[in-house]
Design a protein around this motif. Structure first.
Motif, PDB file in Angstrom:
ATOM      1  N   ALA A  74       0.804  -1.331   0.156  1.00 26.50           N
ATOM      2  CA  ALA A  74       0.113  -0.018  -0.075  1.00 26.50           C
ATOM      3  C   ALA A  74       0.840   1.189  -0.029  1.00 26.50           C
ATOM      4  N   SER A  75       2.154   1.184   0.802  1.00 29.85           N
ATOM      5  CA  SER A  75       2.911   2.206   0.713  1.00 29.85           C
ATOM      6  C   SER A  75       3.468   2.435  -0.688  1.00 29.85           C
ATOM      7  N   ILE A  76       3.931   1.386  -1.234  1.00 26.63           N
ATOM      8  CA  ILE A  76       4.661   1.575  -2.693  1.00 26.63           C
ATOM      9  C   ILE A  76       3.590   2.244  -3.611  1.00 26.63           C
ATOM     10  N   CYS A  77       2.373   1.941  -3.356  1.00 29.34           N
ATOM     11  CA  CYS A  77       1.209   2.003  -4.112  1.00 29.34           C
ATOM     12  C   CYS A  77       1.062   3.715  -4.387  1.00 29.34           C
ATOM     13  N   VAL A  78       1.182   4.345  -3.191  1.00 30.03           N
ATOM     14  CA  VAL A  78       1.062   5.719  -3.095  1.00 30.03           C
ATOM     15  C   VAL A  78       2.098   6.273  -3.735  1.00 30.03           C
ATOM     16  N   GLY A 128       1.944   2.758   7.548  1.00 24.66           N
ATOM     17  CA  GLY A 128       1.546   4.403   7.398  1.00 24.66           C
ATOM     18  C   GLY A 128       2.774   5.267   7.152  1.00 24.66           C
ATOM     19  N   ILE A 129       3.791   4.778   7.887  1.00 27.02           N
ATOM     20  CA  ILE A 129       4.926   5.881   7.898  1.00 27.02           C
ATOM     21  C   ILE A 129       5.578   5.945   6.574  1.00 27.02           C
ATOM     22  N   GLU A 187      -3.634   4.365  15.401  1.00 24.40           N
ATOM     23  CA  GLU A 187      -4.380   3.187  15.779  1.00 24.40           C
ATOM     24  C   GLU A 187      -3.436   2.116  15.965  1.00 24.40           C
ATOM     25  N   GLY A 188      -2.421   1.768  14.903  1.00 19.19           N
ATOM     26  CA  GLY A 188      -1.728   0.554  14.748  1.00 19.19           C
ATOM     27  C   GLY A 188      -0.786   0.434  15.970  1.00 19.19           C
ATOM     28  N   MET A 189      -0.391   1.694  16.534  1.00 25.52           N
ATOM     29  CA  MET A 189       0.309   1.698  17.651  1.00 25.52           C
ATOM     30  C   MET A 189      -0.419   1.275  18.844  1.00 25.52           C
ATOM     31  N   ARG A 190      -1.636   1.724  18.930  1.00 26.80           N
ATOM     32  CA  ARG A 190      -2.469   1.335  20.113  1.00 26.80           C
ATOM     33  C   ARG A 190      -2.700  -0.360  20.006  1.00 26.80           C
ATOM     34  N   MET A 191      -2.785  -0.729  18.821  1.00 31.05           N
ATOM     35  CA  MET A 191      -3.339  -2.218  18.751  1.00 31.05           C
ATOM     36  C   MET A 191      -2.053  -3.200  18.747  1.00 31.05           C
ATOM     37  N   ILE A 192      -0.739  -2.636  18.653  1.00 37.92           N
ATOM     38  CA  ILE A 192       0.524  -2.990  19.090  1.00 37.92           C
ATOM     39  C   ILE A 192       0.552  -3.104  20.633  1.00 37.92           C
ATOM     40  N   GLY A 193       0.124  -2.291  21.271  1.00 34.83           N
ATOM     41  CA  GLY A 193       0.213  -1.939  22.812  1.00 34.83           C
ATOM     42  C   GLY A 193      -0.839  -3.103  23.324  1.00 34.83           C
ATOM     43  N   TYR A 194      -2.037  -3.154  22.701  1.00 30.12           N
ATOM     44  CA  TYR A 194      -3.002  -4.342  23.189  1.00 30.12           C
ATOM     45  C   TYR A 194      -2.628  -5.692  23.079  1.00 30.12           C
ATOM     46  N   THR A 195      -1.831  -5.795  21.898  1.00 29.18           N
ATOM     47  CA  THR A 195      -1.461  -7.501  21.469  1.00 29.18           C
ATOM     48  C   THR A 195      -0.492  -7.869  21.782  1.00 29.18           C
ATOM     49  N   MET A 196       0.677  -6.940  22.356  1.00 26.55           N
ATOM     50  CA  MET A 196       2.015  -7.623  22.270  1.00 26.55           C
ATOM     51  C   MET A 196       2.272  -8.758  23.327  1.00 26.55           C
ATOM     52  N   THR A 197       1.203  -8.851  24.349  1.00 25.46           N
ATOM     53  CA  THR A 197       1.086  -9.917  25.206  1.00 25.46           C
ATOM     54  C   THR A 197       0.452 -11.081  24.695  1.00 25.46           C
ATOM     55  N   GLN A 198      -0.266 -11.007  23.585  1.00 24.43           N
ATOM     56  CA  GLN A 198      -1.481 -12.202  23.101  1.00 24.43           C
ATOM     57  C   GLN A 198      -0.427 -12.847  22.157  1.00 24.43           C
ATOM     58  N   PRO A 199      -0.156 -14.227  22.175  1.00 18.41           N
ATOM     59  CA  PRO A 199       0.349 -14.950  21.461  1.00 18.41           C
ATOM     60  C   PRO A 199      -0.314 -15.473  20.360  1.00 18.41           C
ATOM     61  N   ILE A 216      -2.159  11.566   3.744  1.00 19.85           N
ATOM     62  CA  ILE A 216      -1.418  11.817   4.745  1.00 19.85           C
ATOM     63  C   ILE A 216      -2.154  11.594   6.222  1.00 19.85           C
ATOM     64  N   LEU A 217      -3.237  12.090   6.502  1.00 24.92           N
ATOM     65  CA  LEU A 217      -4.338  12.011   7.293  1.00 24.92           C
ATOM     66  C   LEU A 217      -4.551  10.508   7.539  1.00 24.92           C
ATOM     67  N   LEU A 218      -4.812   9.766   6.687  1.00 22.21           N
ATOM     68  CA  LEU A 218      -5.121   8.477   6.736  1.00 22.21           C
ATOM     69  C   LEU A 218      -4.099   7.875   7.144  1.00 22.21           C
ATOM     70  N   ALA A 219      -2.788   7.986   6.859  1.00 25.95           N
ATOM     71  CA  ALA A 219      -1.656   7.339   7.213  1.00 25.95           C
ATOM     72  C   ALA A 219      -1.639   7.559   8.720  1.00 25.95           C
ATOM     73  N   LEU A 220      -1.646   8.795   9.080  1.00 27.72           N
ATOM     74  CA  LEU A 220      -1.532   9.287  10.530  1.00 27.72           C
ATOM     75  C   LEU A 220      -2.455   8.477  11.351  1.00 27.72           C
ATOM     76  N   ILE A 221      -3.595   8.182  10.967  1.00 33.58           N
ATOM     77  CA  ILE A 221      -4.921   7.557  11.516  1.00 33.58           C
ATOM     78  C   ILE A 221      -4.132   6.006  11.794  1.00 33.58           C
ATOM     79  N   LEU A 222      -3.756   5.638  10.693  1.00 32.82           N
ATOM     80  CA  LEU A 222      -3.235   4.053  10.750  1.00 32.82           C
ATOM     81  C   LEU A 222      -1.997   4.060  11.629  1.00 32.82           C
ATOM     82  N   ILE A 223      -1.079   5.064  11.729  1.00 34.95           N
ATOM     83  CA  ILE A 223      -0.013   4.842  12.530  1.00 34.95           C
ATOM     84  C   ILE A 223      -0.424   5.145  14.186  1.00 34.95           C
TER      85      ILE A 223
END
Length: 161
Positions: free
Chosen positions: A63-67, A139-140, A108-120, A99-106
């Protein structure tokens, strides 16, 4: 400007190379799954999950390359009819929205990482946060590519007068 282009070129080479490696991983894992299931009559554990995670990462990098290359889905009838400054403003708005969409992805993605890092993961037992890390990484890349596209649009407008 040159610095953005160098960073973007380097990042895109890394993303493209990683996407090729991930595609190879999908092919190998899927082939192993089919062979073990239908030839050996015993499914190999984890291959389907591995292929799925490779697919997720490959899509976010892609998706990044497509942009960068404008190969994402687009309705171009308006952009094709615009000239000069109007076309530049239109491209700024489109890339600004990306860029706005990508900021949202970054974010919310960071939030998801925080929630799921302990979930195998179910089979491979790797932290799911590593899978969700594909969202902010993509997103970056989208932001860097959109900024470069804005810079190139500005250069093109300056050349046209």
């Amino acid at each position: 400007m040159d610095r953005i282009m160098k960073i973007d070129d380097c990042m895109n080479k890394i993303y493209q190379s990683a996407a090729v490696v991930l595609l190879a991983g999908i092919i190998v894992a899927s082939t192993l799954q089919v062979v073990t299931r239908y030839v050996l009559n015993a499914s190999m554990t984890g291959t389907e999950e591995f292929a799925r995670y490779c697919f997720v990462w490959m899509n976010m990098l892609g998706a990044s390359i497509c942009v960068r290359y404008g190969s994402h889905a687009v309705v171009s009838i308006l952009n094709n009819r615009l000239k000069g400054k109007k076309k530049y403003i239109h491209e700024i708005v489109i890339h600004g929205l990306m860029i706005l969409l990508a900021l949202i992805l970054i974010i919310e993605g960071m939030r998801m990482i925080g929630y799921t890092m302990t979930q195998p993961s179910p089979t491979l037992r790797i932290p799911m946060g590593y899978i969700y890390a594909s969202v902010p990484v993509g997103g970056i890349g989208m932001i860097v590519n959109a900024v470069r596209n804005i810079c190139e649009a500005k250069m093109n407008m300056d050349r046209e007068g």
